[in-house]
Write an enzyme that holds these catalytic residues in place. Sequence first.
Site, PDB file in Angstrom:
ATOM      1  N   ARG A  34       0.824  -1.218   0.000  1.00 44.47           N
ATOM      2  CA  ARG A  34       0.000   0.000   0.000  1.00 44.47           C
ATOM      3  C   ARG A  34       0.858   1.269   0.000  1.00 44.47           C
ATOM      4  NH1 ARG A  34      -5.557  -0.492   1.664  1.00 44.47           N
ATOM      5  NH2 ARG A  34      -6.137  -2.629   1.306  1.00 44.47           N
ATOM      6  N   ARG A  38      -3.347   6.552   1.126  1.00 47.65           N
ATOM      7  CA  ARG A  38      -3.892   7.744   1.782  1.00 47.65           C
ATOM      8  C   ARG A  38      -2.931   8.487   2.688  1.00 47.65           C
ATOM      9  NH1 ARG A  38      -8.924   4.827   4.064  1.00 47.65           N
ATOM     10  NH2 ARG A  38      -7.254   3.301   4.133  1.00 47.65           N
ATOM     11  N   ARG A  47      -7.453  11.694  -5.120  1.00 49.65           N
ATOM     12  CA  ARG A  47      -8.726  11.113  -4.671  1.00 49.65           C
ATOM     13  C   ARG A  47      -9.814  12.170  -4.454  1.00 49.65           C
ATOM     14  NH1 ARG A  47     -11.638   8.461  -4.016  1.00 49.65           N
ATOM     15  NH2 ARG A  47     -11.813   7.277  -2.087  1.00 49.65           N
ATOM     16  N   ASP A  84      -6.941  -2.616  -7.201  1.00 46.69           N
ATOM     17  CA  ASP A  84      -7.468  -3.219  -5.989  1.00 46.69           C
ATOM     18  C   ASP A  84      -7.770  -4.677  -6.269  1.00 46.69           C
ATOM     19  OD1 ASP A  84      -8.454  -2.093  -3.193  1.00 46.69           O
ATOM     20  OD2 ASP A  84      -9.736  -3.762  -3.759  1.00 46.69           O
ATOM     21  N   TYR A 161     -14.948 -11.563   0.536  1.00 44.57           N
ATOM     22  CA  TYR A 161     -15.557 -10.246   0.280  1.00 44.57           C
ATOM     23  C   TYR A 161     -16.870 -10.388  -0.470  1.00 44.57           C
ATOM     24  CZ  TYR A 161     -11.725  -7.446   2.087  1.00 44.57           C
ATOM     25  OH  TYR A 161     -10.830  -6.846   2.921  1.00 44.57           O
TER      26      TYR A 161
HETATM   27  O1  CP3 Z   1      -0.022  -1.403  -2.541  1.00 38.84           O
HETATM   28  C1  CP3 Z   1      -0.306  -0.471  -3.317  1.00 38.84           C
HETATM   29  O2  CP3 Z   1       0.147   0.684  -3.204  1.00 38.84           O
HETATM   30  C2  CP3 Z   1      -1.176  -0.784  -4.515  1.00 38.84           C
HETATM   31  C3  CP3 Z   1      -2.552  -0.586  -4.332  1.00 38.84           C
HETATM   32  C4  CP3 Z   1      -3.432  -1.525  -3.533  1.00 38.84           C
HETATM   33  C5  CP3 Z   1      -4.679  -1.080  -3.029  1.00 38.84           C
HETATM   34  N1  CP3 Z   1      -5.357  -2.135  -2.552  1.00 38.84           N
HETATM   35  C6  CP3 Z   1      -5.164   0.307  -3.066  1.00 38.84           C
HETATM   36  C7  CP3 Z   1      -6.188   0.751  -2.106  1.00 38.84           C
HETATM   37  C8  CP3 Z   1      -3.340  -2.879  -3.262  1.00 38.84           C
HETATM   38  C9  CP3 Z   1      -2.184  -3.847  -3.509  1.00 38.84           C
HETATM   39  C10 CP3 Z   1      -4.564  -3.263  -2.654  1.00 38.84           C
HETATM   40  C11 CP3 Z   1      -4.887  -4.647  -2.276  1.00 38.84           C
HETATM   41  C12 CP3 Z   1      -6.061  -4.901  -1.440  1.00 38.84           C
HETATM   42  N2  CP3 Z   1      -7.294  -4.333  -1.507  1.00 38.84           N
HETATM   43  C13 CP3 Z   1      -6.100  -5.901  -0.440  1.00 38.84           C
HETATM   44  C14 CP3 Z   1      -4.978  -6.821  -0.106  1.00 38.84           C
HETATM   45  C15 CP3 Z   1      -3.937  -6.154   0.722  1.00 38.84           C
HETATM   46  C16 CP3 Z   1      -4.336  -5.981   2.126  1.00 38.84           C
HETATM   47  O3  CP3 Z   1      -4.341  -4.822   2.596  1.00 38.84           O
HETATM   48  O4  CP3 Z   1      -4.608  -6.982   2.791  1.00 38.84           O
HETATM   49  C17 CP3 Z   1      -7.386  -5.871   0.133  1.00 38.84           C
HETATM   50  C18 CP3 Z   1      -7.878  -6.751   1.256  1.00 38.84           C
HETATM   51  C19 CP3 Z   1      -8.139  -4.886  -0.569  1.00 38.84           C
HETATM   52  C20 CP3 Z   1      -9.559  -4.529  -0.382  1.00 38.84           C
HETATM   53  C21 CP3 Z   1      -9.666  -3.145   0.115  1.00 38.84           C
HETATM   54  N3  CP3 Z   1      -9.438  -2.018  -0.644  1.00 38.84           N
HETATM   55  C22 CP3 Z   1     -10.024  -2.736   1.421  1.00 38.84           C
HETATM   56  C23 CP3 Z   1     -10.360  -3.663   2.569  1.00 38.84           C
HETATM   57  C24 CP3 Z   1     -10.007  -1.355   1.430  1.00 38.84           C
HETATM   58  C25 CP3 Z   1     -10.449  -0.468   2.556  1.00 38.84           C
HETATM   59  C26 CP3 Z   1      -9.453  -0.406   3.632  1.00 38.84           C
HETATM   60  C27 CP3 Z   1      -8.578   0.774   3.390  1.00 38.84           C
HETATM   61  O5  CP3 Z   1      -7.361   0.633   3.553  1.00 38.84           O
HETATM   62  O6  CP3 Z   1      -9.143   1.815   3.075  1.00 38.84           O
HETATM   63  C28 CP3 Z   1      -9.584  -0.919   0.145  1.00 38.84           C
HETATM   64  C29 CP3 Z   1      -9.374   0.471  -0.293  1.00 38.84           C
HETATM   65  C30 CP3 Z   1      -8.072   0.846  -0.891  1.00 38.84           C
HETATM   66  N4  CP3 Z   1      -7.327   0.086  -1.737  1.00 38.84           N
HETATM   67  C31 CP3 Z   1      -7.403   2.089  -0.690  1.00 38.84           C
HETATM   68  C32 CP3 Z   1      -6.227   2.029  -1.461  1.00 38.84           C
HETATM   69  C33 CP3 Z   1      -5.205   3.113  -1.621  1.00 38.84           C
HETATM   70  C34 CP3 Z   1      -7.931   3.262   0.119  1.00 38.84           C
HETATM   71  C35 CP3 Z   1      -9.230   3.716  -0.381  1.00 38.84           C
HETATM   72  C36 CP3 Z   1      -9.331   5.164  -0.755  1.00 38.84           C
HETATM   73  O7  CP3 Z   1      -8.432   5.756  -1.361  1.00 38.84           O
HETATM   74  O8  CP3 Z   1     -10.406   5.713  -0.483  1.00 38.84           O
END
Ligand code: CP3
Length: 358
Positions: A34, A38, A47, A84, A161
């Site tokens: 990640r 954010r 965003r 994602d 999910y």
């Molecule tokens: O790593 C990176 O920089 C690449 C981008 C990336 C995102 N999601 C962007 C994201 C990657 C590799 C993911 C994978 C992802 N997404 C996983 C596996 C990794 C992990 O954390 O276990 C999972 C479970 C998800 C599903 C997901 N997406 C969730 C549960 C959430 C909400 C929780 C949170 O952190 O907000 C997201 C949102 C998300 N995915 C954000 C980002 C930057 C934040 C949302 C936003 O910008 O509003």
Amino acid sequence: MEYTNKNFPALKNDRLLKAACGKEVDKVPVWVMRQAGRYLPEFQAVRAQHDFFTVCRTPELACEVTLQPLRRYEHLDASIIFSDILVIPQALGMTVEMHPGVGPVFPEPLKDVSEIDNLKEEGAVSRLTYVGDAITLTRHKIEGKVPLIGFTGAPFTLMGYMIEGGGSKTMSKTKEWLEKYPKDVHRLLGLLTRVIIDYLVMQVESGAQLLQVFESSADHLTREQFIEFSVPYLKDIRSGVKTKLQEKQLDQVPMTIFAKGGGHSLDVQAEMGYETIGLDWTVDPVEARKIVGNNITLQGNLDPQDLYKTPEEIKKLTIEMTQKFGKQRYIANLGHGITPQTPLESMTVFTESVHEAV
Ligand code: CP3
């Protein structure tokens, strides 16, 4: 110049790929799960203008946010394409929204096993070509500075999910399915596995240089459940990608499995064919190395929460961690994704300290 998947700039920093393949490195490679996200004001600025999945679906925007952490942190040895894991359920026909402050929401999750038949497997990967386009564009814009990682969610995590309709503390609905409908569960996991294999091959064809599979919900499973509902599919994904790349005469790429909470099954994970195993922060590096042996690369595993400590403490913990893992067959990372409130300076200290450590 036209941006195609044939004329990529030469790679200047191959530490990550060397470490993943067990070759000697001059310094320990480091990246952060990640790392685009954010905690970065420049990400928040993007965003503020665009919905989350619009960023994923627009190659120029996905490329821009992928490059943001590299501009800020010179010690990063890899980039990961901005996307994602939940784009796969979308490609299967499900609606997924990202609600600020909540996370992903499926307005219509799978409520009954009969609904598995409504999923649109055919053509699913063709609905994800925007990810391939983002990868190809990013490979050009990155100018060979560092390699680009592609990724997917693993079948069990995605299924969770799709059934829960979003994140869940207990995953009780999914666990009920595992108990009551194991046959249907295996059918759904098999469907997801087929789509994931083609999706990953498409990412490599588009320019991904390493692939990471996120089994982020493994922490809900016992060792026995992990062996039944995750391992067979993770194995199929690894061997399926290898076979299909061969058939398409594409170069092989190393693959990483990150099963959060999978510390109980490192012996099993070591037999799945992945070059690298990612560890969460609950696993001791020395113990992990004893279990997996010397032919696998380990990745991890500083507690993301440690990045809230003072720079001096972060440096000390990072150096200790790196020394425990050792210089070879190791990729430094956090034990899970970086969290939104992390101070910007902590990333500098973390990545710099890895390079100083051994
Ligand atoms: O790593 C990176 O920089 C690449 C981008 C990336 C995102 N999601 C962007 C994201 C990657 C590799 C993911 C994978 C992802 N997404 C996983 C596996 C990794 C992990 O954390 O276990 C999972 C479970 C998800 C599903 C997901 N997406 C969730 C549960 C959430 C909400 C929780 C949170 O952190 O907000 C997201 C949102 C998300 N995915 C954000 C980002 C930057 C934040 C949302 C936003 O910008 O509003």
